[in-house]
Design a protein around this motif. Structure first.
Motif, PDB file in Angstrom:
ATOM      1  N   GLU A   1       0.826  -1.086   0.106  1.00 26.44           N
ATOM      2  CA  GLU A   1      -0.044  -0.178  -0.043  1.00 26.44           C
ATOM      3  C   GLU A   1       0.932   1.235   0.020  1.00 26.44           C
ATOM      4  O   GLU A   1       0.651   2.129   0.750  1.00 26.44           O
ATOM      5  N   GLN A  21     -10.628  -3.398   2.038  1.00 24.26           N
ATOM      6  CA  GLN A  21      -9.436  -3.797   1.275  1.00 24.26           C
ATOM      7  C   GLN A  21      -9.099  -5.356   1.898  1.00 24.26           C
ATOM      8  O   GLN A  21      -9.388  -5.480   2.961  1.00 24.26           O
ATOM      9  N   ASP A  24      -4.284  -6.369  -7.709  1.00 28.91           N
ATOM     10  CA  ASP A  24      -3.028  -5.941  -7.755  1.00 28.91           C
ATOM     11  C   ASP A  24      -2.188  -7.128  -7.261  1.00 28.91           C
ATOM     12  O   ASP A  24      -2.145  -7.230  -6.315  1.00 28.91           O
ATOM     13  N   TYR A  65       2.242  -1.379  -5.305  1.00 35.34           N
ATOM     14  CA  TYR A  65       0.945  -0.635  -5.455  1.00 35.34           C
ATOM     15  C   TYR A  65       0.712   0.280  -4.484  1.00 35.34           C
ATOM     16  O   TYR A  65       0.755  -0.305  -3.339  1.00 35.34           O
ATOM     17  N   ASP A  92      -1.967   2.823  -2.486  1.00 43.27           N
ATOM     18  CA  ASP A  92      -3.338   3.064  -1.790  1.00 43.27           C
ATOM     19  C   ASP A  92      -4.080   4.109  -2.538  1.00 43.27           C
ATOM     20  O   ASP A  92      -3.509   5.053  -2.707  1.00 43.27           O
ATOM     21  N   ILE A  93      -5.395   4.104  -2.450  1.00 43.61           N
ATOM     22  CA  ILE A  93      -6.135   5.099  -2.973  1.00 43.61           C
ATOM     23  C   ILE A  93      -6.529   5.946  -1.777  1.00 43.61           C
ATOM     24  O   ILE A  93      -7.295   5.264  -0.975  1.00 43.61           O
ATOM     25  N   THR A 135      -5.149   1.638  -9.988  1.00 39.41           N
ATOM     26  CA  THR A 135      -4.166   2.091  -8.822  1.00 39.41           C
ATOM     27  C   THR A 135      -2.730   2.293  -9.263  1.00 39.41           C
ATOM     28  O   THR A 135      -1.975   1.602 -10.135  1.00 39.41           O
TER      29      THR A 135
END
Length: 845
Positions: A243, A504, A537, A564, A566-567, A610
């Motif tokens: 993340e 998540q 992901d 990847y 985190d949003i 992402t």
């Protein structure tokens, strides 16, 4: 004045101050070097291994155990190290004598014994730990006492002793992170790890994610006495970390002790001096810590409190209107419970309310135009470690973190005016955010089958649920010309109500494969998915450590991995923001030109993805001479799909402030680091980093983080604001006569880049290419001495410290007048001069 001459004026340095800090640095190095000429006593090595006691002998080796070695014949700082992945440890440069060796590891009995070191070159002491009482403390030091030949990506670590001795300006663990090569504190005061934006790094405390779910920034404060260790992983190839797209900082909190202990620090306030008189309190930061057993050998507690009231001045503002105010109360409570012989339970509660007044106060933003910030939050975490057998461990954790934040003007509701010389009015934006994160993680670690070497395997998974609700509203913003007339005006409409929840899930597998004594390979894969982007992901990663020569003095490390991000929920709620209108005015500032332009905030990409990065590194470590360690390394980070803002003109719909995934960034770094250890506890470390940070300048958090920026121009790709091509960093610790310890830190780097704007706040020329701030140079020093109290107070000691920041008083400006319409264009302001601080700590032995 011509434009070329203005640029020359803007980039002019200050040569006199450079000579002062150079002379002081040479003098300091001379003094420290002279202390090294003292005849060294004959030294030895203590080494050995740790394993599980099986009743008939020793079983499996134990990595990650904490060892503390204390001299019984000198009043010296304890030496600390951690066993490597083979359960081995080593202490070097030990003078002959008698020492106390203390060993702790979660899930095992604490082990203490006396060790005698004679004149032999090496003393071997193998230790078998019993599965029983648990100390639950982790002490980590930077790369141990020598080369770590097993970690493929070793972290830079700061233990509790190091955090207490370093000259940290705010006495918080975050202040130590920029001492890592390649990590800088940017012009906005946030920490940029290896060229990444501050929101692209991760931070965990005792396995719990403590970043703000809305902005992605770190959102926790801890008393520094409550921190057992801080690990900065700049190449976190282990699949358990995720993340983020740059690096991660892992914090371990302190556990209780077997005996009651207490200390109190900084109970004397510092007065605020203005001119020739004292006006009120400048700072008051008392801290109290105590720990001990509740039930002997079963239940221990640790408690730390910290109150902070600090006024930080901007020296070129009026005397009584130049301070930013910080007030906070931080608390950490931890209980450690030994359940039976193989279970250990840790419960942690942390509180961190904070108030900031006049955020962003500087030469061009006086108190009335600055915002205030108020946060309230807590973290409750429960961690259980169960030893299944001598080959496997099951770890479970559950945490709840609440983080509420409010941003509001300092001077009521009024338009905010951006002018060439000085901004005025009232800060335009108000935010009220309420977030809560629930997180559960499960990890199973075990020794795998011995196939082509040994394997240490971790399998884990987890789920988190985040709730977010709030309101984000803005008032009128005006852009003024040099004559004071209006050029443009933004007006906002809509209720600004925000709401979004996120779920998540994650899973990972990783294997530390020790092929033989010369080659270790870390490989793994991680899976992440959330209900907002709904992408699967998958992040494969691999790292290696190779000993080309069997003497153990040379090691080559490297790795590559996909990461990847985190949003953040401010991105997920972008289309819920208020719309706004832009009106242009004629030369008189009263009559509009044409019709107002409606500006909407919308997602413009086909689909949000992402953000991801590919990170890789290669480094060469060698012990060139006895106790002289040199590292040469290269690292690169290539990020894609970053969230970028861009104004788009549409004949049918007006102007759209679009958000998409078109952003990218790149970081390259060459690092050369040398570390020399001498005598028993003394060390010097120096590093040079050559780096380049390039990327999109309209990243989302530059405009819609805690403190918003309403003026959004077209995006450009250029140097990032924290780009520092050259940086030299030196720090050390040396003990001199009279039980005095000197800890210097020298930081010299290239200045940050800047842009030029006109009176309408349009950029003139390429952004961040107009020049740079003057070179930054700061020599900080802490002087420590420990005094034992006499008579009936002999159970107590006093630790005295004097801290000097920017010892040479070098001019390090933080503000630059970049508006061509200002008569003061090209001027640098707001330098922080020489500062002093004291530390007085009362400790119960």
């Amino acid at each position: 004045m011509s434009y070329q001459k203005q640029l020359q004026l803007a980039s002019r340095l200050h040569p006199g101050t450079g000579r002062r800090w150079m002379f002081s640095f040479i003098l300091l190095v001379g003094l420290l070097s002279a202390s090294m000429q003292v005849a060294l006593a004959q030294t030895s090595v203590l080494q050995g291994s740790l394993s599980v006691s099986s009743g008939t002998g020793s079983g499996e080796r134990l990595p990650g155990a904490s060892l503390n070695l204390t001299s019984t014949f000198r009043a010296q700082t304890a030496r600390s190290t951690v066993t490597n992945d083979q359960g081995e440890y080593k202490f070097t440069d030990l003078a002959p004598g008698v020492y106390t060796l203390n060993v702790t590891l979660n899930g095992f009995k604490e082990h203490t014994e006396t060790v005698r070191i004679d004149g032999a070159a090496a003393t071997t002491k193998d230790i078998a730990l019993e599965v029983a009482d648990v100390a639950a403390t982790v002490t980590v030091v930077e790369d141990g006492d020598g080369l770590n030949t097993n970690d493929t990506a070793p972290p830079v670590s700061f233990n509790q002793n190091k955090l207490e001795t370093l000259p940290l300006v705010n006495e918080r663990f975050q202040d130590a992170i920029p001492l890592v090569p390649g990590v800088v504190r940017g012009p906005d005061g946030l920490i940029n790890l290896k060229g990444a934006r501050s929101s692209q790094s991760g931070m965990i405390v005792d396995s719990a994610n403590v970043n703000d779910p809305v902005t992605g920034e770190s959102a926790i404060n801890l008393p520094i006495e409550a921190v057992q260790s801080v690990e900065v992983l700049t190449n976190p190839y282990a699949a358990e970390y995720g993340e983020f797209t740059s690096g991660v900082t892992s914090v371990q909190t302190r556990s209780g002790s077997d005996k009651f202990r207490a200390n109190a620090t900084s109970f004397f306030p510092r007065l605020r001096r203005r001119g020739d008189s004292f006006v009120g309190i400048g700072a008051f930061t008392p801290r109290v810590t105590f720990s001990g057993p509740i039930i002997k050998d079963k239940l221990k507690f640790f408690q730390s409190f910290e109150y902070r009231f600090i006024r930080t001045p901007v020296e070129n503002l009026p005397p009584l209107s130049r301070d930013t105010d910080l007030e906070s109360f931080d608390s950490l409570t931890q209980l450690d419970w030994e359940i039976g012989g193989k279970d250990h339970l840790t419960a942690t509660v942390s509180l961190f309310p904070e108030k900031l007044r006049h955020v962003g106060l500087n030469t061009f933003n006086h108190q009335e135009v600055t915002p205030n910030f108020k946060q309230r939050g807590f973290l409750v975490a429960i961690n259980e470690r169960r030893i299944i057998n001598n080959k496997s461990v099951l770890e479970s954790s559950f945490s709840i973190k609440q983080f509420d934040a409010d941003v509001f003007p300092n001077s009521g509701i009024a338009p905010m005016n951006f002018a060439p010389d000085q901004n005025s009015g009232s800060f335009f934006n108000r935010q009220a955010r309420r977030t809560k994160r629930y997180q559960a993680l499960e990890t199973y670690s075990f020794n795998g089958p011995n196939f082509a070497g040994s394997h240490f395997i971790k399998v884990g998974g987890g789920v988190s649920y985040v709730t977010f609700s709030g309101r984000n509203t803005s008032s009128t913003v005006r852009i003024l010309r040099a004559d004071g007339t209006r050029s443009q005006q933004f007006d906002y409409e809509g209720n600004g109500v925000l709401s979004r929840n996120k779920t998540q899930v994650l899973a990972y597998f990783q294997d530390k494969w020790t092929v033989n004594r010369r080659l270790t390979i870390d490989y793994g894969v991680r899976y992440d998915r959330d209900n907002i982007l709904r992408e699967n992901d998958i992040s494969p990663r691999v790292g290696f450590a190779f000993l080309p020569v069997v003497d153990g003095r040379t090691i080559i490390r490297g790795g590559i991995g996909i990461f990847y991000d985190d949003i953040n929920l401010n991105v997920a709620t972008f289309d819920q923001l208020q719309d706004r209108t832009l009106t242009h005015f004629g030369a008189d500032g009263l009559h509009p030109i044409g019709l107002p332009d409606l500006q909407r905030f919308e997602f413009t990409g086909a689909k949000l993805r992402t953000p991801r990065s590919v990170n890789w590194n290669i480094e060469f470590d060698r012990e060139w001479l006895k106790n002289l360690f040199v590292r040469v390394g290269y690292q690169q980070r290539q990020a894609r799909r970053e969230f970028i803002l861009n104004p788009i003109e549409s004949a049918a719909r007006g102007i759209i402030i679009g958000l998409d995934n078109s952003g990218s960034s790149r970081y390259r770094e060459l690092e050369i680091t040398a570390r020399y250890k001498f005598r028993e506890n003394d060390e010097f470390a120096a590093s040079y980093v050559r780096s380049s940070s390039q990327g999109e300048l309209n990243d989302f958090n530059s405009y819609f983080s805690n403190f918003q920026n309403p003026i959004i121009q077209a995006n450009e790709r250029s140097r990032l604001p924290w780009d520092v091509p050259n940086r030299f960093l030196f720090h050390g610790e040396v003990h001199v006569p009279y039980r005095i310890t000197l800890i210097p830190v020298l930081d010299i780097r290239t200045g940050f880049p800047y842009s030029i704007i006109d009176e309408n706040r349009n950029f003139v020329g390429p952004r961040n290419r107009a020049g740079r701030f003057p070179n930054f140079a700061s020599l900080d020093l802490q002087i420590l001495r420990t005094v034992s109290l006499p008579g009936r107070f002999n159970k107590y000691r006093v630790e005295l410290g004097l801290k000097i920041f920017n010892l040479t008083n070098h001019f390090n400006p933080r503000d630059f007048q970049n508006n061509l319409a200002s008569d003061n264009f090209g001027g640098f302001y707001n330098g922080v001069g020489r500062q002093f601080g004291t530390r007085i700590t009362f400790v119960k032995k």
